[in-house]
Enzyme design. Sequence first.
Site, PDB file in Angstrom:
ATOM      1  CG  ASP A  77      -2.277   0.633   0.956  1.00 31.15           C
ATOM      2  OD1 ASP A  77      -2.312   1.872   1.044  1.00 31.15           O
ATOM      3  OD2 ASP A  77      -3.271  -0.047   0.663  1.00 31.15           O
ATOM      4  CG  ASP A  78       0.335   6.055   0.999  1.00 28.38           C
ATOM      5  OD1 ASP A  78       1.344   6.352   0.344  1.00 28.38           O
ATOM      6  OD2 ASP A  78      -0.444   6.887   1.500  1.00 28.38           O
TER       7      ASP A  78
ATOM      8  NE  ARG B 232      -4.265  10.444   3.919  1.00 31.81           N
ATOM      9  CZ  ARG B 232      -3.837   9.280   3.497  1.00 31.81           C
ATOM     10  NH1 ARG B 232      -3.790   9.009   2.214  1.00 31.81           N
ATOM     11  NH2 ARG B 232      -3.486   8.347   4.339  1.00 31.81           N
TER      12      ARG B 232
ATOM     13  CG  ASP C  29      -6.620   5.511  -2.154  1.00 27.30           C
ATOM     14  OD1 ASP C  29      -7.779   5.971  -2.167  1.00 27.30           O
ATOM     15  OD2 ASP C  29      -6.051   5.125  -1.106  1.00 27.30           O
TER      16      ASP C  29
ATOM     17  CG  ASN D 294      -6.860   8.876  -0.070  1.00 27.21           C
ATOM     18  OD1 ASN D 294      -7.898   8.336   0.299  1.00 27.21           O
ATOM     19  ND2 ASN D 294      -5.752   8.202  -0.258  1.00 27.21           N
TER      20      ASN D 294
ATOM     21  CG  ASP E  55     -10.120   4.031   4.278  1.00 29.02           C
ATOM     22  OD1 ASP E  55      -9.732   3.095   3.561  1.00 29.02           O
ATOM     23  OD2 ASP E  55      -9.741   5.205   4.120  1.00 29.02           O
TER      24      ASP E  55
END
Length: 721
Positions: A365-366, A442, A477, A479, A544
């Site tokens: 992931d990230d 974010r 994704d 965000n 999430d």
Amino acid sequence: MIAYVADSRTFFLQGPRSSYVLAVDAHGRLLHLHWGGRVEPGSLGQVAIALDRPFSPNPLPADRRYSLDTLPQECPTGGLTDFRSPAVLVEHPDGTSALDLIYESHAIAPGKPRLVGLPASYCETTAEADTLVIVLLDKPSGVRVELSYTQFRDHDAVARSLRIRNAGDAIRQVTRVCSASFDQPQAERRLLTLDGSWARERQVTIAALRPGVQGVLSRRGTSSHQHNPFIALLDAGADESHGEVCGLALVYSGGFTAQVEVDQYASARTQIGLDAPGLRWALAPNAVFQSPEALLVWSGDGLGGMSRTCHRLFRTRLARGKFRDAPRPILINNWEATYFNFDTEKLVAIAIKAKEIGVELMVLDDGWFGARADDRAGLGDWVCNERKLPGGLRVLAERIEALDMRFGLWFEPEMVNPDSDLYRAHPDWCLHIPGRPRSEARNQLILDLTRPEVSDYVYLAVSTVLRSARISYVKWDMNRHLTEVASPAHPAGEVHHRYVLALYALLERITSEFPDVLFESCSGGGGRFDAGMLHYMPQVWCSDNSDAICRLSIQHGTSMAYPLSSMGAHVSACPNHQVSRTTPMRTRGHVAFTGAFGFELDLNKLSPEDLATARELVVEYNHVRRLLADGDLHRLREPSDNQAAAWMVVSPDRRQALVTYVRISAVGNGPISVLRLHGLDPAARYRIGEEVIGGDALMAIGLRLPPTHDFQSRTWHLEQV
Ligand code: GLA
């Protein structure tokens, strides 16, 4: 089948059990006559009754009974005698927006043409569907509206879209476009919407219709966590398994509106379409504006029937690619296991443990790229951080593959952090209004994909990484939502929609270039869970919020429209990271089964008991994964009363089923619960555990469940004998 009855100029769009009926009236206006249970082509009697109504003006002064304000219409416009919400608005050079749309021609042909530049349902052979196109003309301006209706032969579903064609000689502005609009008399219906927030997506709301406008919308530039571009109308008395229900899904991933306007005579105008704050789309002479598609699904078997039709249609004729019909790999994702704090050894250790229990794919992931130590930096710099991952992605992917697992990777391609090399090189590449501050969310800004050089950069960045290592899966994704929506490339009123079109073009380019990669869409969980994204990516990270109990209502609401195979669902650690709840490992697994199943935790940190349960879950899942991939969902008990939830999935041939029950809140010394099953063959006998029971008994009498504790779950696998 689509039939045209010439005498009455009536069109009958015939599904297996439903009809959608339109007619051209004596003055050339297109009326909506019926969408509901099937009627055979012929005379319908007088469906649209004309009355002389006060304060409803008359376009033909000689006829006081004729007013657009009271006619049941299919494509209402503004500025003339209809005061209700228009479906289409086009502004002329003089600033007025009148359109008087009169029937000009129609054509019926087998099959379904593609929508240029937009996601849409499709057919694989022309025998699967028929398409009717009706052309309406506003004579004074030369504006034509071409309404397109595709009736699927095997589904009670109609795909609707429209094109606005400027055949006049001046530039005009499109300011409102609903993909579907129809007027019906039953205002005593109820409206279902799917509402929520981040970590609480798609909660079912059902409310009685009342006079005035009601509905949901998104001004966020994406379909959003807050409201979903899917609504349903329930007849009075309709419920999960009975009564008439009409569902409307917009095949679009940007801002939208979905509304019902109940007028003074209790007629309900239902509309769904794209919505962008300040939409002004310049239409030059001879230019065409293509609307997104709306999918209209009718059920005579309540919400359950509606959902099953949506699921089959979305799964088989909206989603595409080699994973469309394939059971998805069982994956493990490192996000909740490590967040940004990982290196190759830590990831490989998670993968080794996952392999031991039968997991097939490891998703990184990230945090693998640029200077991404946390969420403050790095977005835009899609180059592997070799301090964390020595040798780069290629080495990591090889080590995962050496375990006989596949490797997947997270991207957030549409974004840029101000603290990134990309932003330092191209500070003007984000959406922004010159002279105004740039709002961050974010710590990030949105790349202006409407500029070809920006889209090309993103394409190159992502495709270079995908070619650099053996990557079998991508989590795409997104965000944050869109603000300061402006671009030097286009007039401000076009940028919202152009962003979505540019995103679709980019997705088309990348997904078609990498057909062997399974793409999963994500937007802070389920913030862009819509029919549009499913055309490019057959699954979406549902939320999430990975808590099994919260997931019950999230997945229940999502299942109203979207197939189980599209809902990413993972077993995560306890206490849960979003709500701190502790639930049994088995329950977490059973809830995650009914989606694209995976894990999102460090299996090395589990107790031996939980690890053993995780292993058993994989075995159980392997036994039913084909059934779960293409079976029919029957919701047995909705989680809304916080007591319990239950559902079952039945294979298309009804030979197998999986029933799942989850107790939410236990009661002391509680009653025995009864669970009546659905969708089985009443004449067949099913093995269930040690017993063999008739399908008729399982449906009429049901299973008996002793009281259980909080958060306990059970599954039953039924097989015909
Ligand atoms: C979003 C996603 C999560 C995770 C994080 C990473 O919130 O929904 O699953 O990928 O981003 O930053």
